[in-house]
Write a protein that holds these residues in place. Structure first.
Motif, PDB file in Angstrom:
ATOM      1  N   LEU A 121      12.263 -47.977  -5.441  1.00  0.00           N
ATOM      2  CA  LEU A 121      13.179 -48.662  -6.393  1.00  0.00           C
ATOM      3  C   LEU A 121      13.371 -50.142  -5.945  1.00  0.00           C
ATOM      4  CD1 LEU A 121      15.503 -45.773  -7.639  1.00  0.00           C
ATOM      5  CD2 LEU A 121      13.543 -46.621  -8.784  1.00  0.00           C
ATOM      6  N   GLY A 122      12.880 -50.687  -4.926  1.00  0.00           N
ATOM      7  CA  GLY A 122      13.140 -52.154  -4.512  1.00  0.00           C
ATOM      8  C   GLY A 122      14.103 -52.026  -3.668  1.00  0.00           C
ATOM      9  N   GLY A 123      14.553 -51.071  -2.760  1.00  0.00           N
ATOM     10  CA  GLY A 123      15.463 -51.164  -1.730  1.00  0.00           C
ATOM     11  C   GLY A 123      15.039 -52.075  -0.529  1.00  0.00           C
ATOM     12  N   ASN A 124      15.737 -52.657   0.296  1.00  0.00           N
ATOM     13  CA  ASN A 124      15.183 -53.540   1.211  1.00  0.00           C
ATOM     14  C   ASN A 124      14.898 -52.468   2.689  1.00  0.00           C
ATOM     15  OD1 ASN A 124      15.727 -55.093   4.082  1.00  0.00           O
ATOM     16  ND2 ASN A 124      16.294 -56.540   2.694  1.00  0.00           N
ATOM     17  N   PRO A 125      13.490 -52.948   2.897  1.00  0.00           N
ATOM     18  CA  PRO A 125      12.928 -51.882   4.045  1.00  0.00           C
ATOM     19  C   PRO A 125      13.519 -51.919   5.479  1.00  0.00           C
ATOM     20  CG  PRO A 125      11.545 -53.773   3.444  1.00  0.00           C
ATOM     21  CD  PRO A 125      12.649 -53.883   2.534  1.00  0.00           C
ATOM     22  N   ARG A 126      14.359 -52.976   5.762  1.00  0.00           N
ATOM     23  CA  ARG A 126      14.701 -53.272   7.142  1.00  0.00           C
ATOM     24  C   ARG A 126      16.345 -53.460   7.121  1.00  0.00           C
ATOM     25  NH1 ARG A 126      10.361 -53.986  11.059  1.00  0.00           N
ATOM     26  NH2 ARG A 126      11.919 -54.792  12.212  1.00  0.00           N
ATOM     27  N   SER A 127      16.763 -53.641   6.087  1.00  0.00           N
ATOM     28  CA  SER A 127      18.249 -54.075   6.449  1.00  0.00           C
ATOM     29  C   SER A 127      19.109 -52.750   6.670  1.00  0.00           C
ATOM     30  CB  SER A 127      18.848 -54.342   4.990  1.00  0.00           C
ATOM     31  OG  SER A 127      20.372 -54.572   5.339  1.00  0.00           O
ATOM     32  N   PRO A 128      20.079 -52.800   7.916  1.00  0.00           N
ATOM     33  CA  PRO A 128      20.818 -51.694   8.264  1.00  0.00           C
ATOM     34  C   PRO A 128      21.812 -51.405   7.192  1.00  0.00           C
ATOM     35  CG  PRO A 128      20.452 -53.132  10.067  1.00  0.00           C
ATOM     36  CD  PRO A 128      19.944 -53.835   8.771  1.00  0.00           C
ATOM     37  N   LEU A 129      22.071 -52.477   6.268  1.00  0.00           N
ATOM     38  CA  LEU A 129      22.956 -52.020   5.162  1.00  0.00           C
ATOM     39  C   LEU A 129      22.352 -51.032   4.048  1.00  0.00           C
ATOM     40  CD1 LEU A 129      24.104 -55.723   4.203  1.00  0.00           C
ATOM     41  CD2 LEU A 129      25.633 -53.952   5.553  1.00  0.00           C
ATOM     42  N   ASN A 130      21.030 -51.041   4.208  1.00  0.00           N
ATOM     43  CA  ASN A 130      20.198 -49.912   3.056  1.00  0.00           C
ATOM     44  C   ASN A 130      19.738 -48.702   4.080  1.00  0.00           C
ATOM     45  OD1 ASN A 130      19.446 -49.577   0.605  1.00  0.00           O
ATOM     46  ND2 ASN A 130      17.371 -50.040   1.278  1.00  0.00           N
ATOM     47  N   LEU A 131      20.024 -48.673   5.322  1.00  0.00           N
ATOM     48  CA  LEU A 131      19.282 -47.537   6.086  1.00  0.00           C
ATOM     49  C   LEU A 131      20.512 -46.855   6.819  1.00  0.00           C
ATOM     50  CD1 LEU A 131      16.403 -49.249   7.618  1.00  0.00           C
ATOM     51  CD2 LEU A 131      16.133 -47.109   6.694  1.00  0.00           C
ATOM     52  N   TRP A 132      20.457 -45.430   6.713  1.00  0.00           N
ATOM     53  CA  TRP A 132      21.358 -44.460   7.238  1.00  0.00           C
ATOM     54  C   TRP A 132      21.008 -43.227   7.702  1.00  0.00           C
ATOM     55  CZ3 TRP A 132      24.126 -40.315   5.119  1.00  0.00           C
ATOM     56  CH2 TRP A 132      23.890 -39.804   4.244  1.00  0.00           C
ATOM     57  N   PRO A 133      21.616 -42.844   8.873  1.00  0.00           N
ATOM     58  CA  PRO A 133      21.012 -41.403   9.261  1.00  0.00           C
ATOM     59  C   PRO A 133      21.616 -40.324   8.300  1.00  0.00           C
ATOM     60  CG  PRO A 133      23.016 -42.265  10.677  1.00  0.00           C
ATOM     61  CD  PRO A 133      22.727 -43.220   9.618  1.00  0.00           C
ATOM     62  N   GLU A 134      20.674 -39.815   7.273  1.00  0.00           N
ATOM     63  CA  GLU A 134      21.122 -38.868   6.563  1.00  0.00           C
ATOM     64  C   GLU A 134      20.841 -37.480   6.878  1.00  0.00           C
ATOM     65  OE1 GLU A 134      19.881 -37.512   2.076  1.00  0.00           O
ATOM     66  OE2 GLU A 134      18.720 -38.994   2.995  1.00  0.00           O
ATOM     67  N   PRO A 135      21.724 -36.797   7.195  1.00  0.00           N
ATOM     68  CA  PRO A 135      21.414 -35.128   7.603  1.00  0.00           C
ATOM     69  C   PRO A 135      20.298 -34.485   6.771  1.00  0.00           C
ATOM     70  CG  PRO A 135      23.893 -35.559   7.397  1.00  0.00           C
ATOM     71  CD  PRO A 135      23.312 -36.959   6.904  1.00  0.00           C
ATOM     72  N   ARG A 136      19.651 -33.693   7.663  1.00  0.00           N
ATOM     73  CA  ARG A 136      18.428 -33.063   6.826  1.00  0.00           C
ATOM     74  C   ARG A 136      19.104 -31.634   6.498  1.00  0.00           C
ATOM     75  NH1 ARG A 136      13.648 -35.493   7.647  1.00  0.00           N
ATOM     76  NH2 ARG A 136      13.219 -36.781   9.429  1.00  0.00           N
ATOM     77  N   TYR A 137      20.177 -31.186   7.174  1.00  0.00           N
ATOM     78  CA  TYR A 137      20.762 -30.166   6.818  1.00  0.00           C
ATOM     79  C   TYR A 137      21.703 -30.176   5.415  1.00  0.00           C
ATOM     80  CZ  TYR A 137      24.106 -32.316   9.850  1.00  0.00           C
ATOM     81  OH  TYR A 137      24.967 -33.281  10.400  1.00  0.00           O
ATOM     82  N   ALA A 138      22.068 -29.334   4.797  1.00  0.00           N
ATOM     83  CA  ALA A 138      22.828 -29.269   3.643  1.00  0.00           C
ATOM     84  C   ALA A 138      24.394 -29.585   4.085  1.00  0.00           C
ATOM     85  CB  ALA A 138      22.654 -27.880   2.773  1.00  0.00           C
ATOM     86  N   VAL A 139      24.684 -30.779   3.419  1.00  0.00           N
ATOM     87  CA  VAL A 139      26.233 -31.219   3.099  1.00  0.00           C
ATOM     88  C   VAL A 139      26.640 -31.083   1.825  1.00  0.00           C
ATOM     89  CG1 VAL A 139      27.648 -33.040   4.088  1.00  0.00           C
ATOM     90  CG2 VAL A 139      25.587 -32.569   5.322  1.00  0.00           C
ATOM     91  N   GLY A 140      27.645 -30.400   1.514  1.00  0.00           N
ATOM     92  CA  GLY A 140      28.309 -30.171   0.092  1.00  0.00           C
ATOM     93  C   GLY A 140      27.134 -29.565  -0.761  1.00  0.00           C
TER      94      GLY A 140
END
Length: 186
Positions: A121-140
């Motif tokens: 969808l046109g997200g920046n590939p390298r910006s830390p503002l667009n990358l985050w450690p998303e849990p693989r396990y269920a949250v909510g």
């Protein structure tokens, strides 16, 4: 005899960080309260999960991707793979960001270093503002795989001309759990 102790830049920085300040870049070291729109905070809140802390990862766009260029960029098969950053970059960032989020579980295998605004969808590939450690396990009740499904549906709708790029980007960046409803697709 009096002992003289030197306070190094590193020691000063650690003291400022522990006091809730973030160092910003510039010609000289500056201490400021976290300015979430321009700096990445050194502590991010888990309170937003399954979403990232918007002050840490508000999303960032790839300037090469616009509504006018989608047929030459994101809608070309293999586009996302061609701009994806190497794992050497994302793994190092993942370790840093797991610490920033204060996750008790620090096993990197339990997290996907995810683009908030996906590459398709046109997200920046390298910006830390667009990358985050998303849990693989269920949250909510939601998992990283659930986000992947939403991303694909938005991507298909943009490339099929069902929705425009900008609303899809805004919807995924705002709240991926409601993004499909926000743009009127299911």
């Amino acid at each position: 005899m009096r002992t003289v102790r030197r306070v190094t830049a590193t020691t000063s920085a650690l003291a400022l960080v522990s006091a809730g300040f973030v160092l910003t870049t510039g010609t000289s070291a500056q201490a400021t309260k976290t300015v979430k729109s321009t700096n990445i905070a050194l502590t991010c809140s888990q309170a937003y999960l399954p979403l990232p802390d918007p002050g840490c990862q508000p999303g960032a766009l790839n300037s090469d991707v616009t509504q006018d260029t989608i047929q030459d960029t994101i809608c070309v098969p293999g586009y996302s793979s061609s701009i994806r950053p190497p794992t050497s970059y994302t793994n190092a960032l993942k370790v840093k960001q797991i610490a920033e989020y204060g996750y008790d579980d620090t096993d990197t295998a339990d997290y996907e270093e995810d683009h908030l605004i996906n590459l398709s969808l046109g997200g920046n590939p390298r910006s830390p503002l667009n990358l985050w450690p998303e849990p693989r396990y269920a949250v909510g009740g939601k998992t990283a795989a659930d986000k992947d499904t939403v991303e694909f549906k938005l991507y298909r709708a943009v490339c099929d001309g069902t929705i425009q790029l900008a609303p899809a980007q805004k919807a995924i960046a705002t709240d991926w759990t409601t993004a499909l409803a926000a743009v009127g697709i299911g």
